[in-house]
Motif scaffolding. Structure first.
Motif, mmCIF file in Angstrom:
data_model
loop_
_atom_site.group_PDB
_atom_site.id
_atom_site.type_symbol
_atom_site.label_atom_id
_atom_site.label_comp_id
_atom_site.label_asym_id
_atom_site.label_seq_id
_atom_site.Cartn_x
_atom_site.Cartn_y
_atom_site.Cartn_z
ATOM 1 N N ASP A 55 0.829 -1.206 0.000
ATOM 2 C CA ASP A 55 0.000 0.000 0.000
ATOM 3 C C ASP A 55 0.863 1.255 0.000
ATOM 4 O O ASP A 55 0.631 2.185 -0.784
ATOM 5 C CB ASP A 55 -0.912 -0.031 1.226
ATOM 6 C CG ASP A 55 -1.846 1.169 1.282
ATOM 7 O OD1 ASP A 55 -2.517 1.456 0.279
ATOM 8 O OD2 ASP A 55 -1.886 1.826 2.345
ATOM 9 N N ARG A 56 1.885 1.277 0.854
ATOM 10 C CA ARG A 56 2.753 2.459 0.907
ATOM 11 C C ARG A 56 3.565 2.605 -0.369
ATOM 12 O O ARG A 56 3.732 3.720 -0.888
ATOM 13 C CB ARG A 56 3.684 2.359 2.125
ATOM 14 C CG ARG A 56 4.669 3.519 2.236
ATOM 15 C CD ARG A 56 3.951 4.867 2.365
ATOM 16 N NE ARG A 56 4.888 5.978 2.324
ATOM 17 C CZ ARG A 56 5.331 6.554 1.209
ATOM 18 N NH1 ARG A 56 4.910 6.121 0.014
ATOM 19 N NH2 ARG A 56 6.176 7.554 1.257
ATOM 20 N N PHE A 57 4.061 1.507 -0.901
ATOM 21 C CA PHE A 57 4.820 1.555 -2.157
ATOM 22 C C PHE A 57 3.966 2.104 -3.293
ATOM 23 O O PHE A 57 4.428 2.921 -4.107
ATOM 24 C CB PHE A 57 5.330 0.159 -2.510
ATOM 25 C CG PHE A 57 5.819 0.027 -3.919
ATOM 26 C CD1 PHE A 57 7.050 0.560 -4.306
ATOM 27 C CD2 PHE A 57 5.056 -0.622 -4.879
ATOM 28 C CE1 PHE A 57 7.501 0.439 -5.619
ATOM 29 C CE2 PHE A 57 5.493 -0.748 -6.184
ATOM 30 C CZ PHE A 57 6.723 -0.208 -6.560
ATOM 31 N N SER A 84 -5.161 2.708 0.728
ATOM 32 C CA SER A 84 -4.820 4.115 0.503
ATOM 33 C C SER A 84 -4.909 4.573 -0.951
ATOM 34 O O SER A 84 -4.994 5.771 -1.204
ATOM 35 C CB SER A 84 -3.400 4.401 1.019
ATOM 36 O OG SER A 84 -3.327 4.145 2.403
ATOM 37 N N VAL A 85 -4.857 3.653 -1.890
ATOM 38 C CA VAL A 85 -4.908 4.021 -3.307
ATOM 39 C C VAL A 85 -6.220 3.494 -3.870
ATOM 40 O O VAL A 85 -6.470 2.283 -3.850
ATOM 41 C CB VAL A 85 -3.712 3.443 -4.080
ATOM 42 C CG1 VAL A 85 -3.718 3.951 -5.526
ATOM 43 C CG2 VAL A 85 -2.392 3.808 -3.397
ATOM 44 N N PRO A 86 -7.090 4.365 -4.368
ATOM 45 C CA PRO A 86 -8.423 3.927 -4.815
ATOM 46 C C PRO A 86 -8.348 2.916 -5.959
ATOM 47 O O PRO A 86 -7.434 2.959 -6.796
ATOM 48 C CB PRO A 86 -9.083 5.228 -5.289
ATOM 49 C CG PRO A 86 -8.287 6.332 -4.684
ATOM 50 C CD PRO A 86 -6.893 5.819 -4.527
ATOM 51 N N VAL A 93 -2.102 -5.976 -8.508
ATOM 52 C CA VAL A 93 -2.013 -6.757 -7.280
ATOM 53 C C VAL A 93 -2.512 -5.928 -6.094
ATOM 54 O O VAL A 93 -3.000 -6.484 -5.105
ATOM 55 C CB VAL A 93 -0.582 -7.295 -7.077
ATOM 56 C CG1 VAL A 93 0.290 -6.365 -6.253
ATOM 57 C CG2 VAL A 93 -0.610 -8.680 -6.450
ATOM 58 N N GLY A 94 -2.415 -4.601 -6.210
ATOM 59 C CA GLY A 94 -3.026 -3.752 -5.192
ATOM 60 C C GLY A 94 -4.528 -3.927 -5.146
ATOM 61 O O GLY A 94 -5.144 -3.899 -4.066
ATOM 62 N N LEU A 105 -5.829 2.648 -9.289
ATOM 63 C CA LEU A 105 -5.030 1.468 -9.606
ATOM 64 C C LEU A 105 -5.326 0.986 -11.020
ATOM 65 O O LEU A 105 -4.407 0.681 -11.797
ATOM 66 C CB LEU A 105 -5.320 0.359 -8.591
ATOM 67 C CG LEU A 105 -4.861 0.615 -7.153
ATOM 68 C CD1 LEU A 105 -5.408 -0.460 -6.225
ATOM 69 C CD2 LEU A 105 -3.340 0.673 -7.066
ATOM 70 N N ARG A 106 -6.606 0.898 -11.362
ATOM 71 C CA ARG A 106 -6.963 0.472 -12.714
ATOM 72 C C ARG A 106 -6.470 1.480 -13.742
ATOM 73 O O ARG A 106 -5.967 1.106 -14.815
ATOM 74 C CB ARG A 106 -8.486 0.314 -12.834
ATOM 75 C CG ARG A 106 -8.931 -0.315 -14.157
ATOM 76 C CD ARG A 106 -10.431 -0.227 -14.371
ATOM 77 N NE ARG A 106 -10.856 1.145 -14.602
ATOM 78 C CZ ARG A 106 -11.726 1.807 -13.837
ATOM 79 N NH1 ARG A 106 -12.272 1.228 -12.781
ATOM 80 N NH2 ARG A 106 -12.065 3.051 -14.139
ATOM 81 N N ARG A 107 -6.613 2.758 -13.425
ATOM 82 C CA ARG A 107 -6.180 3.811 -14.341
ATOM 83 C C ARG A 107 -4.681 3.736 -14.605
ATOM 84 O O ARG A 107 -4.227 3.884 -15.750
ATOM 85 C CB ARG A 107 -6.533 5.173 -13.751
ATOM 86 C CG ARG A 107 -6.171 6.377 -14.599
ATOM 87 C CD ARG A 107 -6.997 6.437 -15.852
ATOM 88 N NE ARG A 107 -6.869 7.722 -16.519
ATOM 89 C CZ ARG A 107 -7.264 7.958 -17.763
ATOM 90 N NH1 ARG A 107 -7.824 7.004 -18.467
ATOM 91 N NH2 ARG A 107 -7.124 9.146 -18.302
#
Length: 680
Positions: free
Chosen positions: A249-251, A292-294, A284-285, A298-300
């Motif tokens: 998540d942080r990465f 933290s990342v919507p 994988v996110g 992620l898809r975008r």
């Protein structure tokens, strides 16, 4: 020559619209359909056209099967097997043949070639993912042969201490689940090794060297999440999955900021021929449901990366991924690369394993960070300042901590790791000359014969973002024992700098102040080796390399660079290279710098001709020089005269800069011995 500069928005064309899930499936199926046409009679080897890889045709064929097997597995899982019987049958037959010791096209065994250990992880991962359609339909003899084929991983101590650790973990987890041999001690050792490679803010080094590249995402973060979903892995994870997901998540908060508005990933690090595998950590996110990342971002991000290459005709008309970036360019390969190697790119299509009813497909698209606003951040582990500019969509990295070298070692600079700057719009020069003689994005001492020094392994001195009344800017610095290198021949080239005989030149300190498209690069020769004559040396600062089918440049120096034609101008002392709507310029600010443009032919994966603005200064030990370096795709605008002033003494130096947009900043420079980023 004149090259028209298009509007800045042209760099966004690759991500103008999100793909539907059907478009993702179509892209994946195109790759699979093409791959199957190159299969051996028993389907166990898929050997793509092209020059034989460094490990031979048998390994090439195994790579082609195993890597496309990943994509076939993603398709089967995402469709829950429906309508894909023919695909499952094709790869199931390949497995039967691959483990048949008497088959002419059997797989290379793990005890025959180490590369088989890499491919075995893909085989095991997909056999686990697709049990209902492949493993469960294999006869008992074939299942036992698969177990026997994979079994040599148990107790094998020859795996490199890098991302390879996950190949052994994945294979042994599968073996354990099907009644095969496995070792709890091996798994414990490998997981402990992974943990030893974890660094600050979710970043992971690919081994004990300062190796930060796409392997952080497409291997060291992807495998822990996929492994946790394997049969029986929950029993082996011992509660570690939550920490792995938190690190991912942080990465990802940094990773989404490293994608250009045109979808290009950062062109840095080894194995760049895997291209859109850089999209894998975003998918994988979504699998891991990071907080933290919507999902829509992620898809975008994944869509942007894959669409970038689709827009550049990857794959080509024959549906085959070649060794290269936008087109075939074999110089980008490592010694292990063969025609099947580029198919690790399919990791970037991991999203097709998410079924149509997964919420990622319905989530509203969220813009990339560089689309929304200018970006300025640091990646402390890597020693990077990241600057993204909304006006042109370019993301730049100024690097003072990554060189794929062990601390304190003296080796050659890898163009893929040790340059001062990388971006989503430019590529490092990577021909043989570039490995031996740093040019672009370097600060090097150059002797009378033209030899340029290397800086690996540099010492990270500072990395931070200053955000105070003096202005917001990124600051990073490093110190190196500059050295000339006479390289020794090596048949194995895995991305690290060349080894060879070293001749010390002196100690050089470099500070980078970063705002938007600009870097003010301060450099000082702290000392020279005994007997070195400063009058016989020059300190050369190299800017951004631009490449294309042709490149244009202008310079007040009036030079014609070897290997190409350079336009002349006497308007100012700021050489400018222009290509594909981009401008790369350089200007001396402190010191008696002489600017010019160097042109290299067949040195860049982005085009046949590359142009590099450079400035050379006389060497004066203990005196600062300063250079303004710019990379932009935005239209030119009126600029304020840029200036730099330094004050203070050896213990505390302050630098004041008036930037091209008129902004004034004041900063204190860190010195060796201070903790990087300690200045606030």
């Amino acid at each position: 020559m004149t090259i028209e500069q298009p509007a800045a928005t042209s760099r966004r064309s690759a991500v103008s619209a999100d793909w539907s899930r059907e478009q993702w499936l179509a892209y994946a199926d195109r790759l699979l359909d093409s791959a199957r046409s190159y299969a051996s009679p028993g389907n166990a080897r898929i050997t793509f056209p092209g020059e034989e890889g460094g490990y031979g045709r048998a390994v090439d064929g195994l790579e082609g099967f195993a890597r496309t097997f990943l994509l076939a597995g993603f398709r089967l899982v995402g469709a829950r097997g429906e309508g894909l019987d023919e695909l499952a049958d094709f790869y199931r037959r390949g497995v039967v043949t691959g483990v048949d010791p008497d088959a002419a096209d059997r797989w290379v065994r793990l005890d025959e070639h180490a590369q088989a250990k890499v491919e075995a992880a893909s085989l095991a991962l997909v056999l686990d993912m697709t049990r209902p359609w492949i493993w469960d339909r294999l006869d008992a003899l074939t299942q036992q042969r698969v177990i026997d084929y994979l079994a040599p991983v148990v107790g094998d101590s020859t795996y490199p201490k890098t991302n390879w650790l996950w190949f052994r973990v994945v294979v042994q987890t599968f073996l354990r689940s099907v009644g095969g041999p496995w070792s709890a001690a091996d798994l414990a050792d490998d997981l402990a090794l992974h943990d030893s490679l974890v660094r600050e803010d979710g970043w992971i080094s690919d081994g004990p060297e300062r190796a930060y590249d796409h392997y952080v995402g497409w291997a060291l973060h992807v495998y822990p999440v996929l492994w946790s979903r394997m049969q029986g892995a929950e029993e082996l994870a011992a509660g570690r999955t939550a920490a792995d997901v938190a690190g991912l998540d942080r990465f990802l908060q940094d990773a989404v900021a490293l994608v250009g508005a045109d979808g290009s990933p950062l062109i840095q690090g080894r194995s760049l021929i895997y291209r859109f595998a850089a999209a894998a950590p975003f998918w994988v996110g979504a699998f891991a449901e990071v907080p933290s990342v919507p999902l829509g971002q992620l898809r975008r991000a994944a869509n942007a990366v894959v669409a970038h290459f689709d827009e550049h005709d990857v794959p080509g008309d024959d549906g085959v991924l070649t060794i290269g970036w936008h087109h075939e360019w074999r110089e980008l390969a490592q010694s292990y690369s063969g025609p099947g190697s580029p198919y690790w790119a399919v990791k970037g299509l991991l999203g097709v394993a998410l079924p149509a009813d997964h919420p990622v497909w319905a989530a509203p698209a969220v813009p990339l960070p560089v689309d929304a606003a200018d970006q300025l951040r640091v990646v402390r582990s890597a020693g990077w300042v990241v600057s993204g500019t909304q006006a042109d969509g370019i993301v730049r990295v100024v690097n003072h901590g990554t060189d794929k070298a062990a601390a304190g070692s003296l080796v050659g600079d890898s163009p893929l790791y040790a340059r001062i700057g990388y971006s989503t719009a430019t590529a490092p020069l990577a021909d043989e000359r570039a490995w031996e003689q740093p040019l672009e994005q370097s600060v090097a001492l150059v002797d009378a014969t033209g030899r340029a020094t290397h800086r690996a392994a540099m010492e990270l001195v500072d990395v931070r973002v200053q955000d105070d009344e003096h202005g917001r800017l990124g600051i990073a610095a490093s110190r190196s024992h500059a050295h000339w290198l006479t390289p020794r021949p090596s048949p194995h080239r895995h991305g690290s700098g060349l080894a060879g005989d070293v001749e010390l030149a002196g100690v050089v300190t470099v500070h980078s102040l970063v705002r938007g498209p600009w870097e003010v690069r301060l450099a000082r020769v702290e000392s020279l080796e005994p007997g070195a004559d400063p009058a016989s040396l020059r300190l050369r600062v190299g800017g951004w390399a631009l490449a294309g089918d042709t490149a244009a440049g202008d310079t007040a120096a009036g030079d014609t660079a070897a290997g190409g034609t350079v336009e002349k101008s006497t308007s100012d002392a700021s050489p400018v290279a222009v290509a594909n709507g981009l401008r790369s310029s350089i200007r001396p600010l402190l010191g008696q710098g002489e600017p010019r443009i160097e042109v290299r032919r067949d040195a860049s994966p982005l085009g046949a001709e590359a142009a590099v603005p450079v400035v050379e200064y006389p060497v004066a030990v203990g005196e600062w020089i300063a250079t303004l370096i710019e990379l932009t795709g935005a239209p030119s605008a009126a600029a304020t005269e840029t200036s730099v002033a330094l004050s203070g003494d050896a213990s505390q130096t302050t630098v004041s800069v008036t930037w091209p947009d008129g902004t004034a900043t004041t900063s204190r420079l860190a010195h060796p011995g201070e903790a990087p980023g300690a200045i606030r």
